[in-house]
Design an enzyme around this catalytic site. Sequence first.
Site, mmCIF file in Angstrom:
data_model
loop_
_atom_site.group_PDB
_atom_site.id
_atom_site.type_symbol
_atom_site.label_atom_id
_atom_site.label_comp_id
_atom_site.label_asym_id
_atom_site.label_seq_id
_atom_site.Cartn_x
_atom_site.Cartn_y
_atom_site.Cartn_z
ATOM 1 N N ASN A 93 -4.426 -1.843 -4.012
ATOM 2 C CA ASN A 93 -3.748 -0.774 -3.116
ATOM 3 C C ASN A 93 -2.276 -0.437 -3.513
ATOM 4 O O ASN A 93 -1.971 0.625 -3.325
ATOM 5 C CB ASN A 93 -3.496 -1.594 -1.519
ATOM 6 C CG ASN A 93 -4.904 -1.604 -0.994
ATOM 7 O OD1 ASN A 93 -5.856 -0.592 -1.211
ATOM 8 N ND2 ASN A 93 -4.768 -2.627 -0.154
ATOM 9 N N ASP A 129 -0.512 -8.527 -9.692
ATOM 10 C CA ASP A 129 -1.547 -9.467 -9.682
ATOM 11 C C ASP A 129 -2.890 -8.888 -10.330
ATOM 12 O O ASP A 129 -3.074 -7.635 -9.704
ATOM 13 C CB ASP A 129 -1.435 -10.043 -8.343
ATOM 14 C CG ASP A 129 -1.760 -9.033 -7.329
ATOM 15 O OD1 ASP A 129 -0.965 -8.025 -7.304
ATOM 16 O OD2 ASP A 129 -2.804 -9.439 -6.471
ATOM 17 N N ASN A 157 0.649 -1.157 0.063
ATOM 18 C CA ASN A 157 -0.009 0.211 0.059
ATOM 19 C C ASN A 157 0.634 1.116 -0.022
ATOM 20 O O ASN A 157 0.001 2.465 -0.135
ATOM 21 C CB ASN A 157 -1.017 -0.013 1.255
ATOM 22 C CG ASN A 157 -0.139 -0.215 2.367
ATOM 23 O OD1 ASN A 157 0.805 -0.352 2.498
ATOM 24 N ND2 ASN A 157 -1.059 0.140 3.564
#
Length: 206
Positions: free
Chosen positions: A114, A93, A68
């Site tokens: 994120n 991903d 993040n």
Amino acid sequence: MIKLFVGLGNPGPEYEATRHNAGFWWIDQVARQLGVRLVAERSYHGLMARTQVRGQTVWLLEPQTFMNLSGKSVAALARFYKIAPEQILVVHDELDLAPGQAKLKRGGGHAGHNGLRDIHAQLGTGDYWRLRLGIGHPGDRAEVVGWVLRKPPADELAQIETAITRSAQAFEQLVMGEMERATVQIHTDKPPRAKPPKPAAEPPAD
């Protein structure tokens, strides 16, 4: 041309084999292809390698900030070397693609990822390239966090690794800005069907 290749993931052995680290796996594959080693660079909050490919300087980066805060690493390196957003490829991903699939695109939203969310914020734009590596979806939004932070079963892992190997073969095309050729290489998840042999010509009748 792509100058900066970024793979997203989380640092630490407990995350190493989880689905969320597929971006790291891709960078590791390219580093092996190029024969380079990623080393810790505190200035860029990540593991980095710098090398030459067909006369062009390129950087490989794995942020070590946790997912993040990925943008902190990406923006620090991009600002220092004056790399424009459209010269950056972020490998990550992708829940909306099945294992074995990979897709290349430029721009767009972060779709709740994120790592992408923070890169958007730090660069001030979403106008960078993405290579999306399919990891599949658990089928329930409530299970997504656990899904991405778990190891895929062996069959899914093999499919993800196949997609990584295939898409990493487009690396030089990406460096040279040959995006259409790279797209064909990356998106082709099944080999073309072999054409049947032409029937042999019959000998002329006597």
